[in-house]
Design a protein around this motif. Structure first.
Motif, PDB file in Angstrom:
ATOM      1  N   GLU A   1       1.257 -10.950   1.216  1.00 57.64           N
ATOM      2  CA  GLU A   1       0.081 -10.250   1.746  1.00 57.64           C
ATOM      3  C   GLU A   1      -1.198 -10.976   1.362  1.00 57.64           C
ATOM      4  OE1 GLU A   1       0.139  -6.153   0.682  1.00 57.64           O
ATOM      5  OE2 GLU A   1       1.965  -5.707   1.815  1.00 57.64           O
ATOM      6  N   ARG A   2      -1.235 -11.554   0.170  1.00 57.74           N
ATOM      7  CA  ARG A   2      -2.433 -12.321  -0.215  1.00 57.74           C
ATOM      8  C   ARG A   2      -2.597 -13.538   0.674  1.00 57.74           C
ATOM      9  NH1 ARG A   2      -3.455 -16.869  -2.447  1.00 57.74           N
ATOM     10  NH2 ARG A   2      -1.246 -17.284  -2.797  1.00 57.74           N
TER      11      ARG A   2
ATOM     12  N   GLN B   1      -7.621  -8.002  -4.392  1.00 58.71           N
ATOM     13  CA  GLN B   1      -6.421  -7.194  -4.157  1.00 58.71           C
ATOM     14  C   GLN B   1      -5.935  -6.686  -5.517  1.00 58.71           C
ATOM     15  OE1 GLN B   1      -3.518  -9.408  -1.888  1.00 58.71           O
ATOM     16  NE2 GLN B   1      -4.847  -9.566  -0.097  1.00 58.71           N
TER      17      GLN B   1
ATOM     18  N   LYS C   1      -6.870 -16.860   9.273  1.00 63.09           N
ATOM     19  CA  LYS C   1      -7.565 -16.418  10.477  1.00 63.09           C
ATOM     20  C   LYS C   1      -6.578 -16.454  11.642  1.00 63.09           C
ATOM     21  CE  LYS C   1     -12.138 -18.007   9.060  1.00 63.09           C
ATOM     22  NZ  LYS C   1     -13.285 -18.885   9.410  1.00 63.09           N
TER      23      LYS C   1
ATOM     24  N   ASN D   1       0.827  -1.211   0.000  1.00 64.18           N
ATOM     25  CA  ASN D   1       0.000   0.000   0.000  1.00 64.18           C
ATOM     26  C   ASN D   1       0.861   1.261   0.000  1.00 64.18           C
ATOM     27  OD1 ASN D   1       0.774  -0.556   2.750  1.00 64.18           O
ATOM     28  ND2 ASN D   1      -0.736   0.953   3.412  1.00 64.18           N
TER      29      ASN D   1
ATOM     30  N   SER E   1      -3.777 -12.477   4.145  1.00 66.10           N
ATOM     31  CA  SER E   1      -5.156 -11.983   4.192  1.00 66.10           C
ATOM     32  C   SER E   1      -6.165 -13.120   4.268  1.00 66.10           C
ATOM     33  CB  SER E   1      -5.456 -11.136   2.950  1.00 66.10           C
ATOM     34  OG  SER E   1      -5.444 -11.941   1.778  1.00 66.10           O
ATOM     35  N   GLY E   2      -5.767 -14.316   3.816  1.00 65.19           N
ATOM     36  CA  GLY E   2      -6.689 -15.448   3.849  1.00 65.19           C
ATOM     37  C   GLY E   2      -6.589 -16.274   5.112  1.00 65.19           C
TER      38      GLY E   2
ATOM     39  N   CYS F   1      -4.425 -12.700  -6.719  1.00 63.57           N
ATOM     40  CA  CYS F   1      -4.714 -11.434  -6.033  1.00 63.57           C
ATOM     41  C   CYS F   1      -6.028 -10.825  -6.521  1.00 63.57           C
ATOM     42  CB  CYS F   1      -3.568 -10.446  -6.245  1.00 63.57           C
ATOM     43  SG  CYS F   1      -2.089 -10.812  -5.292  1.00 63.57           S
TER      44      CYS F   1
END
Length: 408
Positions: free
Chosen positions: A393-394, A331, A400, A98, A397-398, A326
């Motif tokens: 990052e992908r 993303q 938990k 980002n 993000s998936g 992504c």
């Protein structure tokens, strides 16, 4: 009793050891989601860096001895470049994507400013003004400008995806910026980079869903522009004519291409052996940079060339896979940037190998992660670091994240 003893013996027998090749496959492609990064991409990239060091060392020995008196001059410098490249790759892994997205506009302006500055304070080599000297360091600004342009393009497509697909102005805006960058590059001149930059930008627009008829218009415009550029510059016309019939001037304009073709021919199927190239003995100019594949073909033969192409294609394939995954999880910035890097590597490798084999007119482009060249190597490593960070990052993000005290 005999049955009980057999069962005890069976229980006491150690489990068969897993073969090494199977352990390697499981490490590269883990069955669970434990991997924090794309191990295949990292392995392929490091393999290309190691292979590049070996081939640059082999190809540069005679030239380095003639120019500096030290046959390992370029090998040592290339080793330093690889060390810096690995450091840059590690640093890029620590930078969230980002941040690149937020500062993409500033990076684009920096890239364009560098292209403008090189025309004023640039260092000229062989009639081209493409480098800026900073003390002992020489920077090829076009390599950095390319990556900065792709970083901005990914940001633009992520923000204006609907506009690119539905309105002509969304398609035209990045082409205006591309035109500005192309003009600055042609003033150096650097026609090869213009081709790679233009093809990658158009490919990114296509992958973002721009309408097909727009690409036909751009394609026709680019072809006409290329023909015009070849006609108006005598040296480009000479290169094109030499490409068609290099044997007509084997000791003049067609010398470099003829020597490269001789190297490919001498390599045959299995090659003359590592270090046994004849063409690198000051017959083939730029043997360790733009024409590194000619030395690969002569020393390692058809098998070596196919192996290099396969590894480069694996790198490109992993980049495109990262981009697709992504986009599947929304993303968009990371997806389009991964697409851009993958297409960039594929086109530049295609041009480099095509030039060395005589399939394309001569252009001064390096083979990513393989050829000698500090700026090219560092920027390519930075791009690989960006790919690894995007994929990381992908993956995160998936997942938990369990509470600090453990899952309830």
């Amino acid at each position: 009793m005999a049955t009980v003893r057999e069962e005890q013996l069976a229980l006491d027998m150690p489990a068969a050891a897993t073969p090494r090749w199977q352990q390697l496959v499981e490490w590269l492609k883990p069955s669970t989601s434990q991997a924090l990064y794309d191990r295949v991409l990292l392995t392929v990239s490091l393999a290309l860096l190691a292979f590049g060091f070996i081939m640059v060392s082999s190809a540069s020995l005679p030239t380095a001895d003639r120019l500096t008196g030290n046959p390992f001059h370029f090998a040592i410098r290339h080793g330093i470049y690889i060390t810096i490249s690995l450091f840059v790759m590690l640093v890029s892994l620590r930078i969230p994507t980002n941040l690149w997205n937020e500062h993409s506009g500033k990076l684009l302006l920096v890239g364009l400013a560098m292209l403008l500055a090189v025309l004023v304070i640039g260092h000229e080599v062989n009639g081209s003004q493409r480098w800026i000297k900073v003390g002992p360091i020489t920077v090829q600004v076009a390599e950095m400008a390319k990556l900065f342009f792709y970083i901005y393009m990914a940001s633009y497509l992520a923000r204006r995806e609907d506009e690119v697909r539905e309105a002509i102005k969304g398609f035209i805006k990045p082409l205006v910026l591309l035109f500005i960058a192309a003009v600055l590059l042609l003033m150096q001149p650097d026609f090869g980079t213009v081709v790679v930059l233009s093809a990658t930008t158009v490919a990114m627009l296509f992958l973002a869903g721009a309408k097909l008829w727009q690409f036909f218009a751009v394609f026709i415009t680019c072809v006409l522009a290329m023909i015009l550029l070849i006609i108006v510059e005598p040296y480009r016309m000479q290169r094109f004519l030499t490409f068609l019939e290099p044997e007509k001037d084997p000791f003049g304009a067609g010398y470099q291409l003829m020597q490269s073709l001789i190297a490919f021919g001498q390599g045959q199927f299995s090659g003359a052996g590592l270090g046994n190239s004849i063409q690198k003995l000051q017959y083939l100019p730029e043997a360790h940079t733009d024409f590194i594949m000619a030395v690969v073909a002569e020393e390692l033969g058809f098998i070596g060339v196919i192996a290099v192409i396969a590894v480069v294609l694996m790198l490109v394939w992993r980049a495109l896979i990262i981009g697709r995954r992504c986009l599947m999880v929304d993303q968009r910035y990371g997806g389009y940037l991964a697409y851009g890097i993958g297409v960039w590597f594929s086109i530049q490798a295609f041009v480099n190998i095509g030039v060395a084999s005589g399939a394309l007119p001569t252009k001064g482009l390096t083979l990513p992660l393989v050829s000698y060249g500090g700026t090219s190597l560092v920027v390519s490593a930075l791009a690989v670091g960006l790919l690894l960070r995007i994929d990381h990052e992908r993956r995160m993000s998936g997942r938990k994240v369990a509470p600090r005290g453990g899952a309830e």
